[in-house]
Design an enzyme around this catalytic site. Structure first.
Site, PDB file in Angstrom:
ATOM      1  CG  HIS A 444      -1.852   1.151   1.307  1.00 38.98           C
ATOM      2  ND1 HIS A 444      -2.402   1.589   2.488  1.00 38.98           N
ATOM      3  CD2 HIS A 444      -2.330   1.974   0.346  1.00 38.98           C
ATOM      4  CE1 HIS A 444      -3.175   2.630   2.257  1.00 38.98           C
ATOM      5  NE2 HIS A 444      -3.143   2.880   0.958  1.00 38.98           N
ATOM      6  CG  LEU A 455       5.824  -0.158   0.967  1.00 41.45           C
ATOM      7  CD1 LEU A 455       4.624  -0.120   0.024  1.00 41.45           C
ATOM      8  CD2 LEU A 455       7.047  -0.755   0.275  1.00 41.45           C
ATOM      9  CD  GLU A 456      -0.871   0.126   5.991  1.00 40.56           C
ATOM     10  OE1 GLU A 456      -1.276   0.074   7.159  1.00 40.56           O
ATOM     11  OE2 GLU A 456      -1.523   0.677   5.064  1.00 40.56           O
ATOM     12  CB  ILE A 457       4.556  -4.691   3.518  1.00 39.63           C
ATOM     13  CG1 ILE A 457       5.547  -3.963   2.594  1.00 39.63           C
ATOM     14  CG2 ILE A 457       4.458  -6.164   3.132  1.00 39.63           C
ATOM     15  CD1 ILE A 457       6.967  -4.493   2.674  1.00 39.63           C
ATOM     16  CE1 TYR A 492      -1.859   1.646  13.755  1.00 36.99           C
ATOM     17  CE2 TYR A 492      -0.343   2.797  12.304  1.00 36.99           C
ATOM     18  CZ  TYR A 492      -0.952   2.667  13.535  1.00 36.99           C
ATOM     19  OH  TYR A 492      -0.678   3.570  14.541  1.00 36.99           O
TER      20      TYR A 492
END
Length: 705
Positions: A444, A455-457, A492
């Site tokens: 994301h 960067l949201e993995i 999150y």
């Protein structure tokens, strides 16, 4: 620590070449121990008759990365000031030496690195794109503590110096020369030779520097103009910081004191205020973020595979952004879309961005051509077997995502990673549709991708560790701050954002004005108001997130979901992107006030008022409580990830260090008490997360003291 552990002296042709090379650190950083070494350096240079001048140059890739932030953990005033005063004396010894000093700068020269160079009699910089100079202490809630508040304004002018110090801006070697911060720029291979030539010239006579100030800057530099300049600087700084960053007025105070009462008074003011700032919660919060970011650059997952080729499906704004940050990182990008005109626009967008860096001389022409050459557009799945990872950024429709998974299974390699850039859909559901769910993951990115640092993995219960490790390493390569979260509604960042924006929409229902809510949250310290954020992100995306969050929110006691953005989107309002949202926009997309027709989607009309702190607390504590729930439920695995995600994903009050650091500062007891008061006033949705009440009972914090 011995002098030779940091500085090695080599004498050539009467020039003492001081090689900066910290033997115990990867970078040249200055601790109290190193400050003491500079005390030793001065007398050694003075007493050595073979040395007529000095060149300071680094053996490491960077000149100097500034102070050792670990030394800033003090408990009371007086703990650090003696070290800082000693540093002032060492730099003054260099400045007043009868043997000229030349700073030969390459790579990062920031903080004390720049302050050391300012004390020298001449400065020469490498033309390399990696050369950077600046005083970024404000980003740690501090001020330049090595005389920078006094020497920099006298060298480049008050206006430019304040701009650098109040923003933490770093400049390249060419701008440094244009502003007068360095005296010359040469190719890196000739840096030492040029510095020695400059040192020999300085033995004969000092550099005669011509003023590089514009006429307007000269007027503002005058005794009359300075009053106006400092007054305007305070007003503009307060407007931008809302008084949440005490380092900003402190920097202005130091500069003004130096001009009003003399440079020595300015140095003393710097000593006085630096240590006071070290003890502020704002500096503690910002320094905790600094350490978290440093640790974040180390991949905690094992088995990472090299990603050399990335296939990007969807060449829209997001897809083009992901392609850009990949291409400039040296990764080959296959950019696929179903429309050639979309690919062409993406290519133009990427080249425009690269061209800006070329114009600023951040990169060379050859580098620019290599970067744009890493991108190739196409309408088919040709060559997809060469891709190590496929990232999709298409419409938020589950059926479309599943179809793409099927396409990749047909056209991709047997080991390819499939990553979705979805902001709201279930990654677990997508993985269940894949033949090999272990290779399905969420990546994301945030818009605009080249500017947003997070960067949201998102991993599912089946995602293989090597897949997470490879994606994490890719994020580091793309210069992103990376957090890894478990799959769940909103992941999150959007999970904590949704209740916050929803509460603000409920306030509009109660009659609170749209702009009043935005102003209240900006005053609190958010970079953009929650309603403005919805317009910026797009009401289409906000509507998708609302729909995906609705079922989850229904299970939360007393939680009421506002469907205003859904109805606004259904009526053709997409926010700023089509100039129809909560605000009005002109033809150039500049905001022109509240669009009062937006109130038709709410019960209220913007004519009611409530206390400013009530607006702030309702939004803030809703987000804090949701962040705690995410930790409780295992969406995030550490408070640090929660802090990094909130600050770099949605701009959560950076000066607090993030929601978990902030709750520790407030005291978890106070957080629970405030939530209970809000619960009494506004309903069950403010019920404290069980993790918070447990922590109160056990006397715990999120972080160890």
């Amino acid at each position: 620590m011995k002098l030779e552990d940091f500085i090695k002296i080599e004498i050539r042709d009467g020039i003492g070449i001081c090689w900066l090379d910290h033997q115990f650190e990867k970078m040249n950083i200055v601790s109290p121990e190193v400050i003491a070494l500079f005390d030793e350096l001065g007398p050694r240079i003075t007493s050595d008759g073979a040395i007529q001048a000095v060149v300071l140059i680094s053996r490491k890739p960077d000149f100097m990365a500034g102070a050792d932030i670990r030394a800033f953990q003090i408990e009371q005033e007086g703990d650090f000031r003696p070290h800082q005063a000693r540093g002032h004396e060492a730099l003054m010894h260099i400045q007043e030496s009868n043997k000229p000093f030349v700073a030969a700068i390459h790579g990062a020269c920031v903080g004390l690195g720049t302050e050391l160079s300012l004390a020298c009699h001449g400065r020469i910089a490498a033309s390399s794109s990696t050369t950077r100079m600046g005083l970024p202490e404000v980003q740690l809630g501090l001020l330049p503590g090595g005389g920078g508040t006094q020497r920099l304004p006298r060298l480049i002018g008050i206006q430019k110096a304040l701009d650098m110090m109040l923003t933490g801006k770093q400049i390249d070697s060419y701008r440094a020369k244009k502003w007068g911060l360095v005296d010359d720029v040469v190719p890196q291979g000739k840096l030492l030779q040029a510095a020695m030539i400059m040192a020999h010239r300085l033995i004969e006579k000092p550099i005669e520097r011509k003023s590089k100030l514009t006429l307007a800057e000269k007027v503002l530099q005058s005794s009359i103009g300075r009053g106006i300049l400092f007054s305007q600087a305070r007003k503009m700084a307060f407007k931008k910081s809302q008084g949440n960053y005490p380092a900003i007025p402190a920097i202005i105070d130091c500069v003004e004191t130096g001009y009003k009462n003399g440079i020595n008074a300015g140095y003393q003011k710097e000593l006085e205020l630096f240590e006071k700032l070290m003890l502020t919660p704002e500096s503690a919060g910002l320094r905790s973020l600094f350490f978290a970011m440093a640790d974040n650059k180390k991949n905690p997952y094992e088995g990472a595979r090299n990603i050399n080729t990335l296939a990007m499906i969807g060449a829209g704004f997001m897809g083009a952004g992901i392609a850009e940050v990949s291409a400039v990182s040296g990764i080959s990008v296959i950019l696929k879309d179903i429309k050639q005109e979309v690919i062409d626009l993406a290519y133009q967008q990427i080249w425009k961005s690269i061209s800006r860096r070329l114009k600023r001389r951040s990169i060379t022409k050859i580098q620019a051509e290599q970067q744009i050459g890493n991108v190739s557009g196409q309408l088919t799945y040709k060559n997809f077997t060469s891709a190590d990872i496929v990232i999709e950024a298409v419409l938020e429709e589950m059926s479309l995502k599943k179809q793409i998974i099927e396409d990749i299974q047909e056209h991709g390699s047997d080991e390819v990673i499939f990553a979705t850039n979805t902001s709201s859909l279930s990654v677990t559901e997508m993985a269940a549709h894949a033949q090999v769910p272990e290779r399905v993951v969420g990546m994301h990115y945030f818009s605009p991708v080249p500017k947003m640092p997070l960067l949201e993995i998102i991993k599912t219960k089946q995602t293989a560790e090597w897949v997470v490790a490879s994606c994490y390493q890719l994020g580091i390569r793309q210069k992103k701050t990376v957090i890894v979260v478990n799959d769940g509604p909103g992941f999150y960042v959007n999970r904590i954002l949704s209740p916050y924006t929803n509460e603000c929409l409920l306030m509009i229902d109660e009659g609170i004005a749209i702009d009043a809510i935005d102003k209240a949250m900006i005053k609190l310290g958010f970079p953009v108001g929650p309603i403005s954020l919805l317009d910026e992100v797009g009401l289409d995306i906000a509507a998708h997130i609302t729909d995906s969050f609705r079922e989850f929110a229904a299970a939360k006691p007393g939680f009421v979901v506002s469907d205003a953005v859904v109805r606004m989107y259904q009526d053709g309002r997409s926010g700023k992107k089509n100039r129809m949202g909560f605000y009005r926009y002109d033809a150039k997309n500049k905001r022109r006030g509240v669009d009062t027709s937006a109130y038709q989607y709410f019960k209220g009309s913007g004519n009611q008022k409530i206390n400013l702190t009530d607006i702030q607390n309702r939004g803030l504590y809703m987000m804090l409580n949701e962040a705690a729930l995410c930790l409780q439920e295992g969406i995030i695995t550490s408070p640090t990830d929660g802090d990094l995600g909130a600050v770099f994903g949605i701009g959560f009050l950076p000066f607090t260090g993030g929601p978990f650091k902030f709750m520790d500062h407030l005291g978890v007891v106070q957080v629970v008490q405030r939530l209970n008061k809000l619960k009494d006033a506004y309903g069950e949705r403010f019920s404290p997360a069980p993790i918070l009440t447990t922590m109160v009972a056990e006397g715990k914090n999120f972080y160890e003291p």
